[in-house]
Structure formats: C-alpha cells, structure tokens
Enzyme design. Structure first.
Site, PDB file in Angstrom:
ATOM      1  N   ASN A  56       0.878  -1.173   0.000  1.00  0.00           N
ATOM      2  CA  ASN A  56       0.000   0.000   0.000  1.00  0.00           C
ATOM      3  C   ASN A  56       0.913   1.219   0.000  1.00  0.00           C
ATOM      4  OD1 ASN A  56      -1.778   2.061   0.480  1.00  0.00           O
ATOM      5  ND2 ASN A  56      -2.356   1.395   2.551  1.00  0.00           N
ATOM      6  N   LYS A 101       0.162   4.261  -0.251  1.00  0.00           N
ATOM      7  CA  LYS A 101      -0.421   5.478   0.330  1.00  0.00           C
ATOM      8  C   LYS A 101      -0.133   6.664  -0.606  1.00  0.00           C
ATOM      9  CE  LYS A 101      -0.127   3.211   4.756  1.00  0.00           C
ATOM     10  NZ  LYS A 101       0.003   3.276   6.197  1.00  0.00           N
ATOM     11  N   HIS A 153      -9.441   1.260   4.873  1.00  0.00           N
ATOM     12  CA  HIS A 153      -8.179   1.369   5.609  1.00  0.00           C
ATOM     13  C   HIS A 153      -8.397   2.284   6.813  1.00  0.00           C
ATOM     14  CE1 HIS A 153      -4.063   2.457   6.584  1.00  0.00           C
ATOM     15  NE2 HIS A 153      -3.693   1.368   5.933  1.00  0.00           N
ATOM     16  N   SER A 180       3.654  -2.428  10.210  1.00  0.00           N
ATOM     17  CA  SER A 180       5.110  -2.549  10.362  1.00  0.00           C
ATOM     18  C   SER A 180       5.654  -3.916   9.943  1.00  0.00           C
ATOM     19  CB  SER A 180       5.535  -2.199  11.791  1.00  0.00           C
ATOM     20  OG  SER A 180       5.140  -0.869  12.103  1.00  0.00           O
TER      21      SER A 180
HETATM   22  P1  13P Z   1       3.247   0.145   7.638  1.00  0.00           P
HETATM   23  O1  13P Z   1       3.670  -1.162   7.002  1.00  0.00           O
HETATM   24  O2  13P Z   1       4.032   1.327   7.153  1.00  0.00           O
HETATM   25  O3  13P Z   1       3.151   0.044   9.124  1.00  0.00           O
HETATM   26  O4  13P Z   1       1.742   0.439   7.107  1.00  0.00           O
HETATM   27  C1  13P Z   1       0.782  -0.555   7.257  1.00  0.00           C
HETATM   28  C2  13P Z   1      -0.399  -0.175   6.479  1.00  0.00           C
HETATM   29  O5  13P Z   1      -1.130   0.738   6.829  1.00  0.00           O
HETATM   30  C3  13P Z   1      -0.673  -0.920   5.238  1.00  0.00           C
HETATM   31  O6  13P Z   1      -1.954  -0.653   4.762  1.00  0.00           O
END
Ligand code: 13P
Length: 253
Positions: free
Chosen positions: A9, A11, A95, A213
């Site tokens: 993801n 983002k 999400h 994470s």
């Molecule tokens: P991280 O892997 O950066 O913690 O993000 C997790 C997440 O929100 C995936 O959708």
C-alpha cells in the site's frame, strides 16, 4: 490451501517516474503467480500506467479506495467502474486512515465492499483496533463487529473471495508490530466470525492478511502462523529490495 497474498500500500507516496521505475524493476522479480498473489496498491493517478507496464507479469495492480456508486456527481472520487475499466484487480476498502481522516464507517465500508464485487474487483477490507481498545480488552469484539458489518449482504462465494486485512491501528507506521502470536490470535477470531456468519468452508477459503510494520525481518514468522495468509505493507513496500524480499517470503509460506 489458501494462496498467500502480499500487497503493498503505497499510500500518498511516489511520483509517476518513481512508480514506473519501481514496477519496471520489480515485475521481473515477482514470484510465480501460482505461489503468491503479488499486488501493488498505487495512487489512483498511476493505475493506468502501472496496469499497462505489468501486463503479462505476475505483479497485479490495486487501488487504495473507491466510491461505492458506479458514476455520479461526486467531485474528486473514483468509481468501481472506472477502476475496472483500467484493468485494476484489487481495491483496499476501509483502511484505518480512511476511517480516521475521511469519515468512513462500517456502513460505508460495507457499501464499497458490495460495490467492488458487483463490478468485478476484489476488495481488501481492513479492520483493526486502536491502542485504547486493545488495552481495555476489546480487540476481539471490535474486529468481530467490523467483520460482521463489512460482510453484510455478501454471498458465500463473495465472502470466500474477499481478502480481510487485520491492521491494528497502533502498529501502522510505528515500527511496533503485533507479536506473531497476537496477530494470529486475532486473525483466528476473524476466521471464526466468518464461519459463524457463513460456514466453515467459507472461513477456510477466506484469506486474512496482517498489516502493521511488516518488514523482511518479521514476515517469515508472521507467515508461519496458521491464520495469517499474507501481508498488507506500507513503508516496506516503497523500496524494491524490501518488497521483493516480502514477495519471496510469501511465495515460500
Ligand atoms: P506500515 O507497514 O508502514 O506500518 O503500514 C501498514 C499499512 O497501513 C498498510 O496498509
């Protein structure tokens, strides 16, 4: 046997040139699609370009959200029909960042999950508790309620094809991972809930990811757990090296 699914993801990260370069590098390294589903959920702006450049590779492209209506006067939104038209396969729904910053609720998440299936997309539906809810012992009831609301109205077939991502909010982007045992326990609660809403066969088919994470150093332990079928990855999906390692770990699970 459930096929593992590793999804990045991204983002709101990467320029178009960075996205293109990443996919050019990774597409030849993605493991065989019979072993693991390898997915990048990119910003909507880049979906068309990325679908074109991953054609006939094992890498699949997903979106990060969508509107539930197929068209209409919803300025700035993207519809499931538009995603399908571009050749997108997956879409993340609900999400925690969408729930927290864009007022998405269990009800709107359900409408989007239903709409995704209606238009031939596979939803990756996110659930997860806050730190406060975890500390007060509400984790199980919170995720059960999210699952029940999110899956309302789905057929058994659709529920079998849905992907659920268990992402404890306190573990997202914080470097704090749930222990593999804790993550497995909650994924087990989710599977049991699916069995009670549908049946045991549906519960055995549905794929449940852990997110929060996830990185090359912890993926193997997580993937070794009975109820964890994959990962939804933020930070570690932005670098080609770490993402390829995650795909490889998924293909060996
Ligand atoms: P991280 O892997 O950066 O913690 O993000 C997790 C997440 O929100 C995936 O959708």
């Amino acid at each position: 046997m459930r096929k593992p699914i590793i999804a990045g993801n991204w983002k709101m990260y990467k320029t178009a040139a960075e996205a293109k370069q990443f996919v050019e590098e990774v597409k030849g390294l993605a493991p065989d699609a019979s072993k693991v589903d390898s997915v990048i959920c990119a910003p909507a702006l880049y979906l068309q370009q990325l679908v074109a450049s991953t054609e006939s590779s094992a890498l699949q492209i997903g979106a990060q959200t969508m509107h539930e209506e197929k068209e209409g006067a919803f300025t700035g939104e993207v519809s499931p029909v538009q995603l399908k038209d571009l050749g997108v396969n997956y879409v993340i729904i609900g999400h925690s960042e969408r729930r927290q910053y864009f007022n998405e609720t269990d009800h709107s998440v359900n409408k989007k999950v239903v709409a995704a299936f209606e238009h031939g997309l596979t939803p990756i539906m996110c659930v997860g508790e806050t730190l406060e809810q975890r500390e007060s012992g509400e984790t199980g009831s919170v995720v059960e309620a999210q699952v029940e609301a999110g899956l309302a109205g789905l057929s058994e077939q659709q529920a079998s094809e849905l992907v659920i991502a268990y992402e404890p909010i306190w573990a997202i982007g914080t470097g704090k991972t749930a222990t593999a045992e804790d993550a497995n326990e909650v994924c087990g609660i989710i599977r049991k809930k699916v069995a009670s809403l549908f049946n045991e066969e549906t519960a055995q088919n549905i794929r449940i990811q852990y997110g929060g994470s996830v990185k090359p150093a912890n993926i193997e332990e997580l993937m070794g757990m009975e109820h964890i079928d994959g990962a939804l990855v933020g930070g570690a999906s932005l670098e080609t090296d770490s993402f390829v390692k995650l795909l490889e770990a998924g293909s060996h699970a």
